[in-house]
Scaffold this motif. Structure first.
Motif, PDB file in Angstrom:
ATOM      1  N   SER A   1     -15.428  -4.191   7.488  1.00  0.00           N
ATOM      2  CA  SER A   1     -14.799  -2.899   7.221  1.00  0.00           C
ATOM      3  C   SER A   1     -14.494  -2.200   8.528  1.00  0.00           C
ATOM      4  CB  SER A   1     -15.709  -2.011   6.377  1.00  0.00           C
ATOM      5  OG  SER A   1     -15.863  -2.547   5.094  1.00  0.00           O
ATOM      6  N   TYR A   2     -13.375  -1.488   8.540  1.00  0.00           N
ATOM      7  CA  TYR A   2     -12.946  -0.731   9.702  1.00  0.00           C
ATOM      8  C   TYR A   2     -12.635   0.691   9.268  1.00  0.00           C
ATOM      9  CZ  TYR A   2     -11.875  -5.430  11.474  1.00  0.00           C
ATOM     10  OH  TYR A   2     -11.943  -6.741  11.847  1.00  0.00           O
TER      11      TYR A   2
ATOM     12  N   VAL B   1      -6.696  -7.736  13.954  1.00  0.00           N
ATOM     13  CA  VAL B   1      -6.993  -6.309  13.945  1.00  0.00           C
ATOM     14  C   VAL B   1      -7.478  -5.939  15.343  1.00  0.00           C
ATOM     15  CG1 VAL B   1      -8.413  -4.471  12.954  1.00  0.00           C
ATOM     16  CG2 VAL B   1      -7.667  -6.387  11.510  1.00  0.00           C
ATOM     17  N   TYR B   2      -6.774  -5.000  15.979  1.00  0.00           N
ATOM     18  CA  TYR B   2      -7.163  -4.506  17.293  1.00  0.00           C
ATOM     19  C   TYR B   2      -7.744  -3.106  17.115  1.00  0.00           C
ATOM     20  CZ  TYR B   2      -4.253  -8.266  19.160  1.00  0.00           C
ATOM     21  OH  TYR B   2      -3.712  -9.489  19.457  1.00  0.00           O
ATOM     22  N   THR B   3      -8.922  -2.881  17.681  1.00  0.00           N
ATOM     23  CA  THR B   3      -9.567  -1.584  17.539  1.00  0.00           C
ATOM     24  C   THR B   3      -9.427  -0.765  18.820  1.00  0.00           C
ATOM     25  OG1 THR B   3     -11.717  -2.398  18.277  1.00  0.00           O
ATOM     26  CG2 THR B   3     -11.244  -2.540  15.906  1.00  0.00           C
ATOM     27  N   THR B   4      -9.720   0.518  18.703  1.00  0.00           N
ATOM     28  CA  THR B   4      -9.614   1.410  19.862  1.00  0.00           C
ATOM     29  C   THR B   4     -10.613   1.048  20.955  1.00  0.00           C
ATOM     30  OG1 THR B   4     -11.067   2.985  18.748  1.00  0.00           O
ATOM     31  CG2 THR B   4      -8.684   3.362  18.561  1.00  0.00           C
ATOM     32  N   SER B   5     -11.682   0.333  20.614  1.00  0.00           N
ATOM     33  CA  SER B   5     -12.645  -0.108  21.628  1.00  0.00           C
ATOM     34  C   SER B   5     -12.200  -1.413  22.279  1.00  0.00           C
ATOM     35  CB  SER B   5     -14.034  -0.268  21.011  1.00  0.00           C
ATOM     36  OG  SER B   5     -14.003  -1.266  20.006  1.00  0.00           O
ATOM     37  N   ARG B   6     -10.946  -1.805  22.017  1.00  0.00           N
ATOM     38  CA  ARG B   6     -10.303  -2.990  22.592  1.00  0.00           C
ATOM     39  C   ARG B   6     -10.851  -4.309  22.037  1.00  0.00           C
ATOM     40  NH1 ARG B   6      -6.548   0.117  23.520  1.00  0.00           N
ATOM     41  NH2 ARG B   6      -6.475   1.291  25.434  1.00  0.00           N
TER      42      ARG B   6
ATOM     43  N   PHE C   1       0.804  -1.204   0.000  1.00  0.00           N
ATOM     44  CA  PHE C   1       0.000   0.000   0.000  1.00  0.00           C
ATOM     45  C   PHE C   1       0.842   1.262   0.000  1.00  0.00           C
ATOM     46  CE2 PHE C   1      -2.743  -3.119   2.268  1.00  0.00           C
ATOM     47  CZ  PHE C   1      -3.576  -3.337   1.196  1.00  0.00           C
ATOM     48  N   LEU C   2       1.964   1.264   0.731  1.00  0.00           N
ATOM     49  CA  LEU C   2       2.800   2.455   0.728  1.00  0.00           C
ATOM     50  C   LEU C   2       3.456   2.643  -0.627  1.00  0.00           C
ATOM     51  CD1 LEU C   2       4.431   2.324   4.267  1.00  0.00           C
ATOM     52  CD2 LEU C   2       2.559   3.758   3.475  1.00  0.00           C
ATOM     53  N   THR C   3       3.798   1.532  -1.283  1.00  0.00           N
ATOM     54  CA  THR C   3       4.367   1.602  -2.619  1.00  0.00           C
ATOM     55  C   THR C   3       3.396   2.278  -3.579  1.00  0.00           C
ATOM     56  OG1 THR C   3       5.576  -0.441  -2.205  1.00  0.00           O
ATOM     57  CG2 THR C   3       5.327   0.230  -4.505  1.00  0.00           C
ATOM     58  N   LEU C   4       2.109   2.012  -3.405  1.00  0.00           N
ATOM     59  CA  LEU C   4       1.104   2.575  -4.294  1.00  0.00           C
ATOM     60  C   LEU C   4       0.631   3.957  -3.848  1.00  0.00           C
ATOM     61  CD1 LEU C   4      -1.029  -0.636  -4.847  1.00  0.00           C
ATOM     62  CD2 LEU C   4       0.588   0.404  -6.429  1.00  0.00           C
ATOM     63  N   GLY C   5       1.088   4.404  -2.666  1.00  0.00           N
ATOM     64  CA  GLY C   5       0.708   5.727  -2.194  1.00  0.00           C
ATOM     65  C   GLY C   5      -0.725   5.845  -1.752  1.00  0.00           C
ATOM     66  N   LEU C   6      -1.329   4.756  -1.257  1.00  0.00           N
ATOM     67  CA  LEU C   6      -2.745   4.794  -0.934  1.00  0.00           C
ATOM     68  C   LEU C   6      -3.033   5.093   0.530  1.00  0.00           C
ATOM     69  CD1 LEU C   6      -3.825   1.640  -2.918  1.00  0.00           C
ATOM     70  CD2 LEU C   6      -4.076   4.015  -3.590  1.00  0.00           C
ATOM     71  N   VAL C   7      -2.065   4.878   1.413  1.00  0.00           N
ATOM     72  CA  VAL C   7      -2.346   5.000   2.833  1.00  0.00           C
ATOM     73  C   VAL C   7      -2.790   6.399   3.201  1.00  0.00           C
ATOM     74  CG1 VAL C   7      -1.345   4.829   5.129  1.00  0.00           C
ATOM     75  CG2 VAL C   7      -0.870   3.082   3.443  1.00  0.00           C
ATOM     76  N   GLY C   8      -2.139   7.418   2.663  1.00  0.00           N
ATOM     77  CA  GLY C   8      -2.494   8.782   3.006  1.00  0.00           C
ATOM     78  C   GLY C   8      -3.882   9.177   2.556  1.00  0.00           C
ATOM     79  N   LYS C   9      -4.445   8.504   1.561  1.00  0.00           N
ATOM     80  CA  LYS C   9      -5.754   8.839   1.028  1.00  0.00           C
ATOM     81  C   LYS C   9      -6.862   7.996   1.651  1.00  0.00           C
ATOM     82  CE  LYS C   9      -3.591   9.688  -3.415  1.00  0.00           C
ATOM     83  NZ  LYS C   9      -3.438   9.204  -4.764  1.00  0.00           N
ATOM     84  N   ALA C  10      -6.513   6.899   2.273  1.00  0.00           N
ATOM     85  CA  ALA C  10      -7.507   5.948   2.744  1.00  0.00           C
ATOM     86  C   ALA C  10      -8.203   6.430   4.003  1.00  0.00           C
ATOM     87  CB  ALA C  10      -6.849   4.599   2.996  1.00  0.00           C
ATOM     88  N   GLN C  11      -9.468   6.033   4.121  1.00  0.00           N
ATOM     89  CA  GLN C  11     -10.251   6.298   5.313  1.00  0.00           C
ATOM     90  C   GLN C  11     -10.768   5.004   5.919  1.00  0.00           C
ATOM     91  OE1 GLN C  11     -13.318   9.002   4.111  1.00  0.00           O
ATOM     92  NE2 GLN C  11     -11.880  10.597   3.567  1.00  0.00           N
ATOM     93  N   SER C  12     -10.743   3.911   5.147  1.00  0.00           N
ATOM     94  CA  SER C  12     -11.261   2.651   5.649  1.00  0.00           C
ATOM     95  C   SER C  12     -10.370   1.503   5.206  1.00  0.00           C
ATOM     96  CB  SER C  12     -12.690   2.418   5.145  1.00  0.00           C
ATOM     97  OG  SER C  12     -12.697   2.259   3.734  1.00  0.00           O
TER      98      SER C  12
ATOM     99  N   ASP D   1     -10.370   3.899  13.863  1.00  0.00           N
ATOM    100  CA  ASP D   1     -10.720   2.934  14.906  1.00  0.00           C
ATOM    101  C   ASP D   1      -9.702   1.810  15.057  1.00  0.00           C
ATOM    102  OD1 ASP D   1     -13.025   4.359  15.423  1.00  0.00           O
ATOM    103  OD2 ASP D   1     -14.270   3.123  14.100  1.00  0.00           O
ATOM    104  N   ILE D   2      -8.738   1.712  14.150  1.00  0.00           N
ATOM    105  CA  ILE D   2      -7.744   0.642  14.233  1.00  0.00           C
ATOM    106  C   ILE D   2      -6.584   1.098  15.108  1.00  0.00           C
ATOM    107  CG2 ILE D   2      -6.087  -0.778  12.970  1.00  0.00           C
ATOM    108  CD1 ILE D   2      -7.995  -0.717  10.586  1.00  0.00           C
ATOM    109  N   GLU D   3      -6.345   0.345  16.177  1.00  0.00           N
ATOM    110  CA  GLU D   3      -5.230   0.654  17.061  1.00  0.00           C
ATOM    111  C   GLU D   3      -3.946   0.015  16.551  1.00  0.00           C
ATOM    112  OE1 GLU D   3      -4.370  -0.650  21.493  1.00  0.00           O
ATOM    113  OE2 GLU D   3      -5.929   0.896  21.356  1.00  0.00           O
ATOM    114  N   LYS D   4      -4.036  -1.265  16.164  1.00  0.00           N
ATOM    115  CA  LYS D   4      -2.880  -1.946  15.587  1.00  0.00           C
ATOM    116  C   LYS D   4      -3.339  -3.178  14.839  1.00  0.00           C
ATOM    117  CE  LYS D   4      -1.725  -4.650  19.702  1.00  0.00           C
ATOM    118  NZ  LYS D   4      -0.670  -5.018  20.653  1.00  0.00           N
ATOM    119  N   VAL D   5      -2.474  -3.657  13.934  1.00  0.00           N
ATOM    120  CA  VAL D   5      -2.675  -4.919  13.237  1.00  0.00           C
ATOM    121  C   VAL D   5      -1.425  -5.759  13.458  1.00  0.00           C
ATOM    122  CG1 VAL D   5      -4.314  -4.062  11.520  1.00  0.00           C
ATOM    123  CG2 VAL D   5      -1.880  -3.953  11.049  1.00  0.00           C
ATOM    124  N   VAL D   6      -1.622  -7.069  13.625  1.00  0.00           N
ATOM    125  CA  VAL D   6      -0.517  -7.951  13.994  1.00  0.00           C
ATOM    126  C   VAL D   6      -0.643  -9.274  13.249  1.00  0.00           C
ATOM    127  CG1 VAL D   6       0.550  -9.204  15.916  1.00  0.00           C
ATOM    128  CG2 VAL D   6      -0.420  -6.945  16.315  1.00  0.00           C
ATOM    129  N   PHE D   7       0.499  -9.802  12.808  1.00  0.00           N
ATOM    130  CA  PHE D   7       0.549 -11.159  12.276  1.00  0.00           C
ATOM    131  C   PHE D   7       1.115 -12.062  13.354  1.00  0.00           C
ATOM    132  CE2 PHE D   7       0.300  -9.085   8.206  1.00  0.00           C
ATOM    133  CZ  PHE D   7      -0.507  -9.958   7.498  1.00  0.00           C
TER     134      PHE D   7
END
Length: 158
Positions: free
Chosen positions: A36-37, A54-59, A13-24, A41-47
């Motif tokens: 969809s998130y 996907v961890y959200t701000t509402s825990r 996604f960073l290669t394509l330059g989409l992160v700065g434009k994304a909202q979801s 609301d996304i606190e972190k994502v982990v493999f």
């Protein structure tokens, strides 16, 4: 923060330059189940092992097996994956693939990116209009992501 940025690279996604434009952020799994998130609301994502969490701000914690994730997308508005992908569907076949992967798409897309599950860019591909074949025989067996514009499709190399 470094961990989040590394995972964003996962889909190229960073290669394509989409992160700065994304909202979801949306995930489509086998069986056409989509989630969809809002990026706010996304606190972190982990493999972990073979799971994407996907961890959200509402825990809340949502866990997905990497083997059932069909597509992951960033969008300009909070919309479902089905709505976003119906405009420019991507078809990959055969999947799993041994030697040659065929990509069919409706959009006028100039290039695609293949990344491994750790976010390492494996290959940048110039695309032909509507249909392209890619030699993937040199890839190690495993799960890879193909990024075209705002869409990401998982494929398995045998």
């Amino acid at each position: 923060m470094q961990k989040i940025l590394k995972l964003m690279l996962l889909g190229g996604f960073l290669t394509l330059g989409l992160v700065g434009k994304a909202q979801s952020f949306s995930i489509l799994t086998t069986g056409e189940t989509s989630t969809s998130y809002s990026l706010d609301d996304i606190e972190k994502v982990v493999f972990t092992n073979d799971n994407f969490k996907v961890y959200t701000t509402s825990r809340d914690e949502d866990s997905y097996s990497i083997y059932v994730i069909e597509k992951m997308m960033f969008g300009g508005t909070a919309t479902s994956v089905d709505e976003a992908t119906s405009e420019n569907p991507i078809k990959l076949y055969p999947n799993p693939v041994s030697d040659v992967l065929t990509i069919e798409y409706d959009a006028n897309v100039a290039y695609a990116t293949i990344t491994d599950m750790m976010g390492v860019v494996i290959k940048n591909i110039s695309l032909n209009p509507a249909k392209t074949t890619i030699d993937v025989s040199s890839l190690q067996p495993g799960v890879y992501l193909l990024s075209l514009e705002k869409q990401v499709v998982k494929f398995i190399k045998q």
